[in-house]
Design a protein around this motif. Structure first.
Motif, mmCIF file in Angstrom:
data_model
loop_
_atom_site.group_PDB
_atom_site.id
_atom_site.type_symbol
_atom_site.label_atom_id
_atom_site.label_comp_id
_atom_site.label_asym_id
_atom_site.label_seq_id
_atom_site.Cartn_x
_atom_site.Cartn_y
_atom_site.Cartn_z
ATOM 1 N N ASN A 231 17.952 57.123 69.866
ATOM 2 C CA ASN A 231 18.787 55.929 69.923
ATOM 3 C C ASN A 231 20.225 56.347 70.204
ATOM 4 O O ASN A 231 20.877 56.949 69.364
ATOM 5 C CB ASN A 231 18.692 55.202 68.579
ATOM 6 C CG ASN A 231 19.479 53.916 68.559
ATOM 7 O OD1 ASN A 231 20.268 53.649 69.457
ATOM 8 N ND2 ASN A 231 19.250 53.108 67.540
ATOM 9 N N ASP B 108 22.550 51.650 63.434
ATOM 10 C CA ASP B 108 22.575 51.262 64.843
ATOM 11 C C ASP B 108 23.790 50.362 65.021
ATOM 12 O O ASP B 108 23.868 49.298 64.403
ATOM 13 C CB ASP B 108 21.284 50.508 65.178
ATOM 14 C CG ASP B 108 21.204 50.189 66.647
ATOM 15 O OD1 ASP B 108 22.188 49.627 67.159
ATOM 16 O OD2 ASP B 108 20.176 50.485 67.273
ATOM 17 N N PHE C 98 16.240 52.395 76.444
ATOM 18 C CA PHE C 98 16.262 52.150 75.013
ATOM 19 C C PHE C 98 17.103 50.912 74.766
ATOM 20 O O PHE C 98 18.218 50.811 75.250
ATOM 21 C CB PHE C 98 16.863 53.349 74.283
ATOM 22 C CG PHE C 98 16.787 53.205 72.802
ATOM 23 C CD1 PHE C 98 15.732 53.749 72.112
ATOM 24 C CD2 PHE C 98 17.750 52.497 72.106
ATOM 25 C CE1 PHE C 98 15.638 53.595 70.749
ATOM 26 C CE2 PHE C 98 17.662 52.340 70.746
ATOM 27 C CZ PHE C 98 16.595 52.898 70.061
ATOM 28 N N SER D 20 18.530 48.507 71.595
ATOM 29 C CA SER D 20 18.624 48.388 70.136
ATOM 30 C C SER D 20 17.974 47.112 69.643
ATOM 31 O O SER D 20 17.604 47.009 68.481
ATOM 32 C CB SER D 20 20.079 48.400 69.702
ATOM 33 O OG SER D 20 20.596 49.682 69.831
ATOM 34 N N ALA E 107 14.017 48.011 69.575
ATOM 35 C CA ALA E 107 13.620 49.346 69.132
ATOM 36 C C ALA E 107 12.747 49.251 67.885
ATOM 37 O O ALA E 107 12.822 48.271 67.150
ATOM 38 C CB ALA E 107 14.852 50.163 68.814
#
Lengths: 235, 972
Positions: free
Chosen positions: B712, B742, B801, B803, B806
């Motif tokens: 991440n 995150d 990717f 967020s 994820a």
């Protein structure tokens, strides 16, 4: 031998004390949190109450969400609008009151994700060991641009996950010392079993070797003779 | 079973050996260099009584040292511990002995020639008080916050001590010796001055209190002419003088009475390294230097006005007193003047001019040493400049040496690739454009090749000439040490030669060649002050455009605080030659707002420029350059950022939205990592390197399945420290918490805590792992914990990717190890494509830089190794991390006060450049997986070539022979 023994005990005591210390103030009581949400896109969004989250047990991850009312038609309209503009959907939980006002933890997700999942989501609430709420987040699905009928947009289908602070790792000296001791014991066992004489240990190699040598010596002269005759035959 | 255990251990040790990087003796200094610094000089003495061959210096960086006055090199250097405990409060020199006082409490004497310590004693008192030390007869007298000590020079025995009256309310600041008597002067703000005079035997001769209502926090006092206490009173614009020998009362002289013609609203001391008994130099207004002295009645009178002087000093030599003064005579040019104080005549026979580069700022302090040589007076002048550099001027106004002491104050470091040659760039340009037709491409090709031919011819001609030129240089004696620096700043084959760009506390921005550490360019931005980031001085340095975008020039930007206003101050420049970009003022650009957050956008605009985004305290978003505003507006839908409130433990996330044609930050998430009981403070936030390359998406396990990494890019590691208060059963103990957050959604991926652990916590965050170091107060040892995050056996999204989608609870594996040594800092190696195994690079407190393969900090190390783990190659778990001396990449070159370590990839995948900065600079290369992509130096090219060639020839001949034989057989 005495020193490792001592170390071993120290390690055991450490572990025991560590365990008791880590259990003594962990939070187990239930707690009720208010969940608020907003479809506003601007800088000062207005939040309305969506429901309550009841945390029954932090350690065993038991928490439920109960909605206040189902999603009103105005809210549904707002949601659809924000999906069109690629807007966001916000939620927050008040956690404490201070002189400057209420402190919230909040998060957001893409409005389309809420819309396309038909109001089903997983809320992750992070809690520390004393029960203080650290943060909240929403897990939903991908946005694919699908259309969802309005009938699927009335009731929340919410699962709540509690993520609690774990105790950080500590060097595992105890198991390592145990392992070494085990190895040592095995070694000691091995050496005890093996205190026979050299001959008694390896007779199975030595005896055939000696026999071989014996045979070789006995057949050697014949071979030489054979070799000689073979040579003669060649001429 | 025992045997296999043995085997594992052997295997383990071999594994250790195979990853060790070591040097041969003849490779010392080949790939590395070290530069030793001393810091900003605050006390300086010439070697007594006559020779002046050495300088004895104490500095702000807790160093006392001896410098060779001919070369500026360090003869010896004593570095004390960091922080208040090692600070050198005062140092005096009397020819035979150096005496120092550290941290207000520790008095020591040193042998000036060798730097060996004679003795050291502790004084009673408070260590926040600034101590003072003097010589009287054969005693060392020292002042602590509550006592005066008299210690014999030879041995620290039979010393006397005098208790100072009311030392809890009176601040005893000044200790001075005159005529065998010691005077201790204490001050109480707004009320009075206390003067104690003490004889050589430790008897208090008198104690007097004198009213001094003018004393304020900013009143600066010093003892002049031996026994007058002189205070500059800013409020009343006056000079207050007290005779210490016979303290009756302060005598005031207003500045107007001095008769200085200039507008004289303010007065300042000029710092001086030496004291004298004739007069005192002060600065009136902004640029007028005057010499004053105190008469017997205590009145201050003007002795001389030096209108042209920039800086001056008084020096005694052979019973005469001289004034040495530097006067500005032109751009970057100063003249040296030496006046005899009795006649006010210029002593020097002709004009002495010296080149003084403007990038040093103004000279702040000078010290002069005089000597007679063939009937004439010659001088050596040491100049301390605004940028902390120290230089020595001698004889005819030449600069003998210069010490760039600003290098001991790095606040940001970056390494930039050098540009390729113009030809190479053109060549690449040819393939770069896609909209050309065949004809123009052909013309381009011919043109570039012609120009290549041209430069080749020119180079050959220059080479021929260069040989002659070089011989001339040698005849001249080659006093210029920059000969090798005339080489072009061009990229080498493997980009091992880079430009190190460094910003420093005094505002100096420097470009250094990584190959030898020589300064390529320097720029002084005096108004640029660093930010305070977790108690460390930091400026923000970003590479906005790299050298890869010819013909666009590379660009770096430095962001700091304005010295005066505290608002944002930026300076943008070309990192290769140091030239500021067009429209950039010399002193940098002062922006009219305070900064709460700034970051470089990940995307570049059409000119390959990554805009710097600045967020002010009203959460409006600005960009640098300001022309990038429209580009940022376009990109704003996926710009997110976070701001942390360190004391309240809140982290807030923002997105950028457009509101009334302005970009503003909109708060979208909030995380509360405060626990009010424990009073947590955020002590560090570590994000991944923005340009990090990760080669492998997963890890292949022993059973041939893949464990996918959780990669991440928006993840940050946050550390908070606090204290669990005491309860009835338990004492209070410190706690450490680690959070992985995150920063797009505010989702806390993982959080753990360590009880009975304290900082400083050093964190490395890279790829899918976090390694942090803390001190375990219960076990009293340093420990290192490793966290590794995995998505599991299935990958959620292999291409991008996000967020938002994820996996919200990745697998976090964790394990902790004992690290046996204390450290200053740690970081990880970084390579071009991320194929090479990672090394942890640790700056140890013992002065070493230690590399430890990441494999040792793998949370998957099994306690009992099995076939499967062996296949995977994980090392068996051992709680203690091994520290091999072979892992010390700086071998015996000890480094002090390491502040940080910067790593940068090179063109070679195996090689990573490492720069350690702090008081000393050290640069080297490391190969964490050894040099797998380079042939060894002793590789036998000829042998291989000849074998291949002979094989070819042999096969050719045998083929011929075979065909002939086949033909012959056919004919039979």
């Amino acid at each position: 031998m005495a020193a490792p023994m001592k170390l071993f005990f120290v390690a055991i005591f450490t572990i025991i004390f560590g365990l008791t210390a880590s259990f003594d103030d962990e939070f187990e009581g239930s707690r009720t949190l208010t969940l608020e949400h907003s479809f506003d896109q601007g800088q000062d969004p207005v939040f309305t109450k969506r429901g309550t989250v009841v945390i029954r047990s932090v350690q065993s991850n038991k928490a439920t969400f109960s909605q206040l009312t189902s999603l009103s038609s105005e809210d549904r309209k707002l949601l659809k609008e924000s999906v069109k503009t690629d807007g966001i959907y916000r939620i927050r939980i008040p956690i404490r009151e201070t002189e400057e006002g209420t402190v919230y933890v909040s998060t957001f997700t893409k409005a389309c994700a809420i819309y396309e999942s038909g109001l089903s989501e997983i809320l992750v609430i992070s809690v520390d060991q004393s029960g203080e709420v650290l943060g909240i987040s929403i897990a939903t699905r991908y946005c694919q641009g699908i259309h969802v009928p309005s009938s699927n947009l009335s009731d929340w289908n919410t699962k709540v996950d509690i993520s609690v602070t774990v105790t950080g790792p500590a060097p595992d000296t105890q198991s390592y010392i145990e392992k070494i001791k085990r190895d040592e014991q095995e070694k000691a066992k091995g050496s005890q079993a093996d205190n026979r004489s050299f001959f008694s240990k390896y007779w199975m190699y030595i005896v055939p070797f000696v026999i071989m040598m014996f045979i070789m010596q006995s057949i050697d002269p014949q071979q030489q003779q054979g070799g000689g005759s073979g040579g003669g035959g060649g001429r | 079973m025992a045997a296999t255990g043995m085997n594992f251990q052997l295997l383990f040790y071999f594994a250790c050996l195979s990853v060790i990087y070591a040097l041969y003796e003849d490779q010392i200094g080949k790939f590395d260099w070290r530069q030793q610094y001393i810091g900003k000089v605050n006390r300086l003495y010439w070697e007594q009584p006559t020779s002046g061959k050495r300088l004895f210096v104490s500095t702000e960086k807790n160093v006392i040292t001896s410098l060779n006055s001919a070369s500026g090199k360090i003869v010896w250097r004593k570095v004390f511990e960091e922080g208040r405990r090692g600070e050198v409060d005062d140092m005096v020199h009397n020819g035979d002995v150096l005496a120092t006082v550290h941290a207000g409490r520790r008095v020591a004497t040193w042998h000036p020639a060798s730097g060996n310590q004679h003795w050291e004693i502790f004084m009673d008192g408070d260590d926040t008080h600034k101590g003072s030390v003097r010589f009287v007869g054969d005693l060392v007298v020292a002042l602590s916050s509550s006592k005066v000590y008299g210690i014999p020079l030879k041995v620290a025995k039979d010393f006397w001590e005098v208790e100072l009256p009311n030392s809890d309310t009176v601040n005893y600041k000044i200790l001075e010796v005159y005529d065998g008597k010691t005077y201790a002067v204490g001050m109480t703000l707004g009320s009075e001055v206390k003067v104690l005079s003490i004889g050589q035997d430790g008897a208090v001769l008198s104690t007097k209190s004198i009213l001094a209502g003018f004393l304020r926090q900013n009143t600066e006092c010093r003892v002049v002419q031996g026994y007058y206490l002189m205070c500059l009173c800013k409020m009343t614009d006056s000079i207050q003088v007290l005779n210490l020998q016979n303290p009756k009362g302060f005598v005031a002289t207003s500045i107007q009475d001095l008769g200085v013609q200039e507008n004289s609203e303010s007065i300042y001391w000029i710092k001086s390294f030496n004291s004298n008994e004739v007069g005192e130099i002060i600065r009136v207004g902004n640029d007028m230097i005057v010499i004053v002295n105190v008469g017997t009645n205590g009145r201050v009178s003007l002795m001389k006005q030096l209108p042209k002087s920039v800086i001056a000093d008084i020096v005694n030599y052979e019973d005469k007193t001289y004034i040495v003064s530097l006067e500005q005579t032109g751009h970057e040019e100063y003249g040296v003047s030496l006046y005899d104080m009795s006649s006010w005549e210029q002593v020097l026979d002709h004009n002495h001019r010296l080149h003084y580069a403007s990038h040093h700022g103004l000279p702040e302090q000078i010290s002069c040493f005089l000597a007679h040589r063939s009937g004439k007076i010659v001088y050596k002048i040491v100049v301390l400049s605004q940028d902390y550099s120290l230089q020595l001027i001698h004889k005819t106004g030449k600069i003998a040496w210069r010490r760039d002491e600003f290098m001991a104050y790095p606040t940001a470091v970056e390494m930039v690739d050098l540009p390729v040659s113009e030809n190479q760039a053109k060549f690449e340009d040819e393939f770069g454009s896609h909209d050309d037709n065949v004809m123009t491409m052909f013309v381009k090709r011919v043109k570039t090749q012609l120009s290549q031919l041209q430069t080749f011819v020119i180079q050959q001609i220059q080479k021929l000439r260069g040989v002659k030129h070089h011989s001339v240089v040698i005849e001249e004696g080659g006093d210029d040490d920059d000969v090798d620096d005339e080489e072009d700043l061009l990229r080498d084959e493997f980009s091992l030669h880079k430009m190190i760009v460094m910003a420093t506390t005094p505002g100096k921005i420097v470009g250094m060649r990584s190959i030898n550490g020589h300064i390529a360019w320097q720029h002084f931005v005096p108004e640029l002050n660093p930010f305070d980031r977790f108690g460390k001085e930091k400026v923000i340095l970003h590479v906005q455009r790299t050298t890869a975008h010819f013909p666009h020039l590379p660009q770096c930007v430095v962001l700091g605080k304005n010295k005066v206003s505290g608002r944002a101050h930026v300076f943008a420049f070309n990192p290769i030659n140091g030239q500021r970009i067009s429209q950039m003022p010399v002193g940098g650009l002062h922006l009219p707002y305070n900064i709460v957050q700034s970051f470089l956008l990940g995307e570049w605009d059409k000119d390959f420029m990554k805009p710097l985004i600045l967020v002010d305290d009203s959460y409006s978003v600005h960009t640098f350059p300001s022309t990038a505003q429209s580009f940022v507006t376009e990109q704003s839908f996926n710009i997110y950022m976070y701001v942390s409130d360190i004391d309240n433990g809140m982290i807030s996330g923002y997105r950028i939205i457009k509101q009334q044609n302005k970009l503003v930050a909109d708060n979208v998430w909030k995380v509360n990592i405060q626990n009010q009981r424990q009073n947590l403070k955020i002590t560090s936030i570590v994000a991944k390197k923005a340009n990090e390359h990760i080669h492998s998406q997963g890890r292949v396990l022993g059973d041939r399945s893949v464990l996918y990494k959780y990669l991440n890019p928006n993840l940050i590691a946050v550390v908070t420290q606090g204290e669990e208060p005491a309860t009835s059963q338990q004492k209070a103990y410190p706690v450490i918490n680690i959070y992985l957050i995150d920063v797009i959604t505010g989702h806390i991926i993982f959080h753990d805590n360590h009880r009975k652990a304290q900082g400083p916590v050093h964190v490395i965050h890279s790829e899918n792992w976090v390694v942090y170091n803390y001190y375990n107060t219960k076990q009293r040892r340093h420990e290192m914990a490793a966290l590794e995050m995995y998505e599991g056996k299935n990958q959620s999204n292999s291409t991008v990717f996000s967020s938002f989608t994820a996996p919200h609870q990745p697998l976090v594996m964790r394990q902790s190890f004992i690290f046996p040594l204390p450290m200053y800092t740690m970081t990880t190696s970084d390579t071009e494509k991320g194929i090479t195994a990672k090394d942890i690079i640790v700056g140890l407190k013992n002065g070493g830089i230690f590399t430890l393969p990441k494999a040792f900090l793998d949370p998957r190390r099994p306690l009992a190794p099995t076939q499967e783990t062996q296949e995977e190659g994980t090392l068996p778990y051992i709680p203690e991390l091994p520290v091999h001396t072979e892992g010390m990449i700086n071998y015996n070159q000890t480094l002090y006060h390491i502040q940080g370590i910067h790593t940068s990839p090179t063109g070679l995948e195996s090689t990573c450049l490492v720069l350690s900065y702090g008081l000393d600079l050290f640069h080297t290369r490391i190969q964490p997986s050894k040099m797998f992509d380079v042939l060894k130096e002793d590789f036998e090219h000829w042998l291989i070539a000849s074998v291949v060639l002979s094989m070819l020839v042999a096969s050719f001949i045998t083929q011929k022979l075979a065909s002939r034989k086949a033909l012959n057989r056919q004919w039979k």
